[in-house]
Scaffold this motif. Sequence first.
Motif, mmCIF file in Angstrom:
data_model
loop_
_atom_site.group_PDB
_atom_site.id
_atom_site.type_symbol
_atom_site.label_atom_id
_atom_site.label_comp_id
_atom_site.label_asym_id
_atom_site.label_seq_id
_atom_site.Cartn_x
_atom_site.Cartn_y
_atom_site.Cartn_z
ATOM 1 N N HIS A 81 5.114 -8.328 2.110
ATOM 2 C CA HIS A 81 3.703 -8.430 1.734
ATOM 3 C C HIS A 81 3.322 -7.161 0.979
ATOM 4 C CE1 HIS A 81 -0.525 -9.755 2.221
ATOM 5 N NE2 HIS A 81 -0.794 -8.469 2.306
ATOM 6 N N VAL A 82 2.523 -7.319 -0.075
ATOM 7 C CA VAL A 82 2.036 -6.179 -0.846
ATOM 8 C C VAL A 82 0.518 -6.257 -0.927
ATOM 9 C CG1 VAL A 82 2.158 -4.907 -3.015
ATOM 10 C CG2 VAL A 82 4.146 -6.220 -2.237
ATOM 11 N N PHE A 83 -0.155 -5.165 -0.541
ATOM 12 C CA PHE A 83 -1.612 -5.112 -0.677
ATOM 13 C C PHE A 83 -1.948 -4.276 -1.902
ATOM 14 C CE2 PHE A 83 -5.798 -3.159 0.212
ATOM 15 C CZ PHE A 83 -6.538 -4.315 0.303
ATOM 16 N N THR A 84 -2.681 -4.889 -2.853
ATOM 17 C CA THR A 84 -2.961 -4.243 -4.138
ATOM 18 C C THR A 84 -4.456 -4.056 -4.376
ATOM 19 O OG1 THR A 84 -2.879 -6.403 -5.229
ATOM 20 C CG2 THR A 84 -0.848 -5.108 -5.202
ATOM 21 N N GLY A 85 -5.240 -3.954 -3.310
ATOM 22 C CA GLY A 85 -6.687 -3.841 -3.471
ATOM 23 C C GLY A 85 -7.153 -2.498 -3.984
ATOM 24 N N HIS A 86 -6.349 -1.446 -3.783
ATOM 25 C CA HIS A 86 -6.756 -0.108 -4.224
ATOM 26 C C HIS A 86 -6.517 0.061 -5.730
ATOM 27 C CE1 HIS A 86 -7.541 1.760 -0.270
ATOM 28 N NE2 HIS A 86 -6.591 0.955 0.173
ATOM 29 N N THR A 87 -7.216 1.013 -6.316
ATOM 30 C CA THR A 87 -7.096 1.255 -7.754
ATOM 31 C C THR A 87 -6.531 2.630 -8.078
ATOM 32 O OG1 THR A 87 -9.397 2.022 -7.851
ATOM 33 C CG2 THR A 87 -8.995 -0.311 -8.281
ATOM 34 N N ASP A 88 -6.063 3.354 -7.060
ATOM 35 C CA ASP A 88 -5.489 4.690 -7.266
ATOM 36 C C ASP A 88 -4.488 4.940 -6.140
ATOM 37 O OD1 ASP A 88 -5.010 7.266 -8.254
ATOM 38 O OD2 ASP A 88 -7.123 7.618 -8.688
ATOM 39 N N GLU A 89 -3.906 6.125 -6.125
ATOM 40 C CA GLU A 89 -2.870 6.395 -5.137
ATOM 41 C C GLU A 89 -3.417 6.344 -3.709
ATOM 42 O OE1 GLU A 89 -1.748 10.829 -4.648
ATOM 43 O OE2 GLU A 89 -2.322 10.638 -6.759
ATOM 44 N N LEU A 90 -2.559 5.969 -2.775
ATOM 45 C CA LEU A 90 -2.944 5.838 -1.375
ATOM 46 C C LEU A 90 -2.484 7.047 -0.576
ATOM 47 C CD1 LEU A 90 -3.255 2.869 -2.391
ATOM 48 C CD2 LEU A 90 -2.600 2.156 -0.106
ATOM 49 N N ASP A 122 -9.159 6.407 -4.491
ATOM 50 C CA ASP A 122 -10.234 5.652 -5.133
ATOM 51 C C ASP A 122 -11.532 5.689 -4.313
ATOM 52 O OD1 ASP A 122 -9.474 4.065 -3.025
ATOM 53 O OD2 ASP A 122 -8.873 2.337 -4.230
ATOM 54 N N ASP A 123 -11.597 6.581 -3.297
ATOM 55 C CA ASP A 123 -12.767 6.762 -2.427
ATOM 56 C C ASP A 123 -13.014 5.559 -1.524
ATOM 57 O OD1 ASP A 123 -12.893 8.922 -4.120
ATOM 58 O OD2 ASP A 123 -14.825 8.427 -5.006
ATOM 59 N N ARG A 124 -12.007 4.702 -1.370
ATOM 60 C CA ARG A 124 -12.198 3.487 -0.589
ATOM 61 C C ARG A 124 -11.174 3.383 0.532
ATOM 62 N NH1 ARG A 124 -12.093 -0.139 -5.919
ATOM 63 N NH2 ARG A 124 -14.180 0.272 -6.722
ATOM 64 N N GLY A 125 -11.601 2.685 1.570
ATOM 65 C CA GLY A 125 -10.682 2.229 2.580
ATOM 66 C C GLY A 125 -10.774 0.718 2.638
ATOM 67 N N TYR A 126 -9.738 0.087 3.143
ATOM 68 C CA TYR A 126 -9.756 -1.362 3.337
ATOM 69 C C TYR A 126 -9.161 -1.711 4.697
ATOM 70 C CZ TYR A 126 -10.889 -2.251 -1.565
ATOM 71 O OH TYR A 126 -11.511 -2.297 -2.790
ATOM 72 N N LEU A 176 6.464 -2.621 9.471
ATOM 73 C CA LEU A 176 6.272 -1.236 9.076
ATOM 74 C C LEU A 176 5.459 -1.233 7.787
ATOM 75 C CD1 LEU A 176 6.997 1.831 9.392
ATOM 76 C CD2 LEU A 176 8.998 1.359 7.958
ATOM 77 N N VAL A 177 4.340 -0.515 7.787
ATOM 78 C CA VAL A 177 3.467 -0.454 6.612
ATOM 79 C C VAL A 177 3.632 0.917 5.956
ATOM 80 C CG1 VAL A 177 1.094 -0.549 5.771
ATOM 81 C CG2 VAL A 177 1.824 -2.050 7.647
ATOM 82 N N SER A 178 3.835 0.915 4.653
ATOM 83 C CA SER A 178 3.962 2.153 3.888
ATOM 84 C C SER A 178 2.913 2.184 2.786
ATOM 85 C CB SER A 178 5.361 2.260 3.272
ATOM 86 O OG SER A 178 5.624 1.136 2.447
ATOM 87 N N VAL A 179 2.398 3.389 2.509
ATOM 88 C CA VAL A 179 1.447 3.563 1.403
ATOM 89 C C VAL A 179 2.006 4.619 0.450
ATOM 90 C CG1 VAL A 179 -0.599 2.833 2.656
ATOM 91 C CG2 VAL A 179 0.070 5.228 2.745
ATOM 92 N N SER A 180 1.696 4.452 -0.831
ATOM 93 C CA SER A 180 2.374 5.243 -1.848
ATOM 94 C C SER A 180 1.424 5.710 -2.940
ATOM 95 C CB SER A 180 3.491 4.392 -2.472
ATOM 96 O OG SER A 180 4.005 4.965 -3.654
ATOM 97 N N MET A 181 1.898 6.696 -3.678
ATOM 98 C CA MET A 181 1.186 7.154 -4.860
ATOM 99 C C MET A 181 1.142 6.081 -5.939
ATOM 100 S SD MET A 181 2.352 11.150 -5.268
ATOM 101 C CE MET A 181 1.454 11.358 -6.808
ATOM 102 N N ASP A 182 1.950 5.006 -5.782
ATOM 103 C CA ASP A 182 1.933 3.939 -6.784
ATOM 104 C C ASP A 182 0.720 3.017 -6.641
ATOM 105 O OD1 ASP A 182 2.489 2.180 -4.682
ATOM 106 O OD2 ASP A 182 4.552 1.784 -5.287
ATOM 107 N N GLY A 183 -0.150 3.283 -5.650
ATOM 108 C CA GLY A 183 -1.379 2.510 -5.488
ATOM 109 C C GLY A 183 -1.260 1.271 -4.637
ATOM 110 N N THR A 184 -0.085 1.039 -4.041
ATOM 111 C CA THR A 184 0.098 -0.153 -3.218
ATOM 112 C C THR A 184 0.437 0.212 -1.776
ATOM 113 O OG1 THR A 184 2.494 -0.405 -3.562
ATOM 114 C CG2 THR A 184 1.022 -1.394 -5.213
ATOM 115 N N ALA A 185 0.154 -0.742 -0.894
ATOM 116 C CA ALA A 185 0.662 -0.704 0.475
ATOM 117 C C ALA A 185 1.664 -1.840 0.607
ATOM 118 C CB ALA A 185 -0.476 -0.868 1.476
#
Length: 395
Positions: free
Chosen positions: A59-68, A87-91, A377-386
């Motif tokens: 699964h890929v979460f792509t709701g963010h618009t900048d690095e996580l 992106d100043d947001r949480g989800y 296992l959930v990972s977050v990245s500078m690529d903007g995805t979880a």
Amino acid sequence: MNNPPPVHEEGDHDDDHGEVFIDDSDIIHEVAVDDEDLPDVDDDDEEDDDADIPDDSMHVFTGHTDELYAAACSPTDATLVATGGRDDRGYLWRIGRGDWASELSGHKDSVASLAFSKDGQLLASGSFDGVVQIWDATSGNLRAILDGPGEGIEWVRWHPRGHIVLAGSQDFTVWMWNADQSASMNTFMGHSGSVTCGDFTPDGKTICTGSDDATLRIWNPKSGDSIHVVRGHPYHTEGLTCLAISSDSSLVLTGAKDHSVHIVNISSGKVVSSLASHADSIECVGLSSSFPFAVTGSMDQKLIIWDLQHSSPRATCEHEEGVTCLTWLGKSKYLATGCGDGKVRVWDILSGDCVRTFSGHSNVIQGLSVSANQDFLVSVSMDGTARVFEISEFR
């Protein structure tokens, strides 16, 4: 519930180059060009490289618009995840449900830290705007806004038995609030640098905080008094970056920019062991609850598994780039690391072997979290995805 965020495909970028002003005098000469003579525009090399990366995620979460920056899995709901970023947001979102998300809005700067309360009812989000927001984990509704610190929040943690939240700030202070009453309970002052790491002890009786001032402070939560200040030889000479507390609340393991790792007795405030083998900044540390082992990850591309009974390295786990984060996979013998190369690796801490490498991210891994049932296992990245990886085989 807020509407789901837009899903951003790779290659969607907002152009923000500002206006460019030229005069007629800047024109050297004019060239007539037929549109049919223009070459086809190729996708940039980075996009081509991203397309070549195998993706092991389910699964890929792509709701963010900048690095996580941050990820937190609910301790009671196996599919509920929180992520925060630049992106100043949480989800809040659910594993396997790409059409469901609740935006944690209101922060005015990066959401750099997230933590669920131990009972899973509340979520705390800490931001570089200096504010901690408390959310109802079930509905996603805002419950409280906790302010006071003068600068950004570095980390947030919950008391092991209650809705009391702790946060370290870049303004050198640590704050403690009652989240149910939106009330400040104590402010801990004494550090002379950003408070980069900290937590309650598992028994809830003590607080440990580490700072850029190269000190560890041990506090009484009720009085706000500093019980011990650990500094100078044989302790760290540069700012602390991370800490971990033993399950029996007796020891705290700390890592720092000076490549060193030390173990401090919380009751006495004395350094009882020093673990020296790294050659670059320590980024993450951990203490096993099942084995007498410690683990340390560094920008020197190494994860070292330590035998605490002999204060000696048990195994050195090589990475392609710096080790940025780690997490235990429950109480098993397995540990996951995030790396600067965008890979997530699973290690057997008894053998020191890498038993699985997960690909999918195209940039540095900045956070890891394990689901309540230890299936994901959930990972977050500078690529903007979880990304979500299946880990049920590593129990």
